[in-house]
Design a protein around this motif. Structure first.
Motif, PDB file in Angstrom:
ATOM      1  N   VAL A   1      -1.958   9.753   0.758  1.00 19.65           N
ATOM      2  CA  VAL A   1      -1.079   9.639  -0.030  1.00 19.65           C
ATOM      3  C   VAL A   1      -1.842   8.554  -1.016  1.00 19.65           C
ATOM      4  CG1 VAL A   1       0.319   7.065  -0.089  1.00 19.65           C
ATOM      5  CG2 VAL A   1       0.527   8.533   2.172  1.00 19.65           C
ATOM      6  N   ILE A   2      -3.396   7.934  -1.065  1.00 16.99           N
ATOM      7  CA  ILE A   2      -3.535   7.853  -2.410  1.00 16.99           C
ATOM      8  C   ILE A   2      -4.346   8.677  -2.871  1.00 16.99           C
ATOM      9  CG2 ILE A   2      -5.843   5.949  -2.606  1.00 16.99           C
ATOM     10  CD1 ILE A   2      -5.852   4.636  -0.794  1.00 16.99           C
TER      11      ILE A   2
ATOM     12  N   TYR B   1      -6.664   4.443  13.284  1.00 18.00           N
ATOM     13  CA  TYR B   1      -6.067   5.506  13.175  1.00 18.00           C
ATOM     14  C   TYR B   1      -4.492   6.111  12.302  1.00 18.00           C
ATOM     15  CZ  TYR B   1      -4.478  10.642  14.150  1.00 18.00           C
ATOM     16  OH  TYR B   1      -3.922  11.718  13.902  1.00 18.00           O
ATOM     17  N   SER B   2      -3.686   5.031  11.601  1.00 18.95           N
ATOM     18  CA  SER B   2      -3.084   5.432  11.353  1.00 18.95           C
ATOM     19  C   SER B   2      -2.810   5.489   9.335  1.00 18.95           C
ATOM     20  CB  SER B   2      -1.521   5.505  11.529  1.00 18.95           C
ATOM     21  OG  SER B   2      -0.455   4.429   9.987  1.00 18.95           O
ATOM     22  N   LEU B   3      -3.887   4.563   9.458  1.00 19.67           N
ATOM     23  CA  LEU B   3      -4.153   4.045   8.046  1.00 19.67           C
ATOM     24  C   LEU B   3      -5.315   4.861   7.305  1.00 19.67           C
ATOM     25  CD1 LEU B   3      -3.889   1.145   5.934  1.00 19.67           C
ATOM     26  CD2 LEU B   3      -6.131   0.273   7.054  1.00 19.67           C
ATOM     27  N   VAL B   4      -5.961   5.384   8.701  1.00 21.13           N
ATOM     28  CA  VAL B   4      -7.322   5.920   7.340  1.00 21.13           C
ATOM     29  C   VAL B   4      -6.595   7.865   7.796  1.00 21.13           C
ATOM     30  CG1 VAL B   4      -9.441   7.327   8.368  1.00 21.13           C
ATOM     31  CG2 VAL B   4      -8.895   4.904   8.521  1.00 21.13           C
ATOM     32  N   TYR B   5      -5.437   8.157   8.468  1.00 19.63           N
ATOM     33  CA  TYR B   5      -4.589   9.423   8.240  1.00 19.63           C
ATOM     34  C   TYR B   5      -4.000   9.473   6.912  1.00 19.63           C
ATOM     35  CZ  TYR B   5      -1.984  13.435   8.962  1.00 19.63           C
ATOM     36  OH  TYR B   5      -1.136  14.896   9.066  1.00 19.63           O
TER      37      TYR B   5
ATOM     38  N   GLY C   1       3.308   4.305  -4.507  1.00 19.53           N
ATOM     39  CA  GLY C   1       2.481   4.663  -4.012  1.00 19.53           C
ATOM     40  C   GLY C   1       2.455   3.717  -2.887  1.00 19.53           C
ATOM     41  N   ILE C   2       2.372   2.524  -2.852  1.00 21.07           N
ATOM     42  CA  ILE C   2       2.156   1.355  -2.619  1.00 21.07           C
ATOM     43  C   ILE C   2       3.639   1.692  -0.595  1.00 21.07           C
ATOM     44  CG2 ILE C   2       2.038  -0.840  -2.066  1.00 21.07           C
ATOM     45  CD1 ILE C   2       0.499  -0.621  -4.688  1.00 21.07           C
ATOM     46  N   PHE C   3       4.672   1.511  -1.436  1.00 15.20           N
ATOM     47  CA  PHE C   3       5.524   1.336  -0.554  1.00 15.20           C
ATOM     48  C   PHE C   3       5.249   3.000  -0.049  1.00 15.20           C
ATOM     49  CE2 PHE C   3       7.355  -1.468  -3.356  1.00 15.20           C
ATOM     50  CZ  PHE C   3       7.382  -2.913  -2.379  1.00 15.20           C
TER      51      PHE C   3
ATOM     52  N   HIS D   1       4.786   4.721   5.469  1.00 14.90           N
ATOM     53  CA  HIS D   1       3.905   5.847   6.086  1.00 14.90           C
ATOM     54  C   HIS D   1       2.759   5.120   7.246  1.00 14.90           C
ATOM     55  CE1 HIS D   1       5.270   8.907   3.043  1.00 14.90           C
ATOM     56  NE2 HIS D   1       4.854   9.595   3.862  1.00 14.90           N
ATOM     57  N   PHE D   2       2.264   4.139   7.087  1.00 12.61           N
ATOM     58  CA  PHE D   2       1.421   3.739   7.636  1.00 12.61           C
ATOM     59  C   PHE D   2       2.478   3.317   9.380  1.00 12.61           C
ATOM     60  CE2 PHE D   2      -0.190  -0.728   9.494  1.00 12.61           C
ATOM     61  CZ  PHE D   2      -1.678  -0.058   9.594  1.00 12.61           C
ATOM     62  N   LEU D   3       4.057   2.263   9.104  1.00  9.06           N
ATOM     63  CA  LEU D   3       4.392   2.304   9.810  1.00  9.06           C
ATOM     64  C   LEU D   3       4.943   2.850  10.538  1.00  9.06           C
ATOM     65  CD1 LEU D   3       6.771  -0.674   7.808  1.00  9.06           C
ATOM     66  CD2 LEU D   3       4.435  -1.369   9.981  1.00  9.06           C
TER      67      LEU D   3
END
Length: 69
Positions: free
Chosen positions: A44-45, A35-39, A7-9, A14-16
């Motif tokens: 994913v979490i 934006y990428s982190l929140v979306y 999940g972390i990877f 996805h973030f990158l």
């Protein structure tokens, strides 16, 4: 443990990808990384948590399938 690491990877990749490929979708004035982190965190979490819960339930129901002696 494997589900958490996966999940972390997954979140990192996805973030990158969101930063590099989908920056045009970020609202004006909002940093692309935020934006990428929140979306990506929004799906994913929960997906990772659900996968870990399902695997734990399966391990308790059918331990011989997962643990080879």
């Amino acid at each position: 443990m494997g589900g958490l690491v996966g999940g972390i990877f997954s979140l990192i990749s996805h973030f990158l990808a969101g930063i590099f490929f989908y920056q045009s979708f970020a609202p004006e004035g909002q940093p692309v990384w935020l934006y990428s982190l929140v979306y990506n965190s929004s799906y994913v979490i929960p997906d990772t948590i659900l996968a870990i819960i399902i695997v734990l339930i399966l391990i308790n129901r059918i331990p011989s399938f997962f643990i080879k002696s």
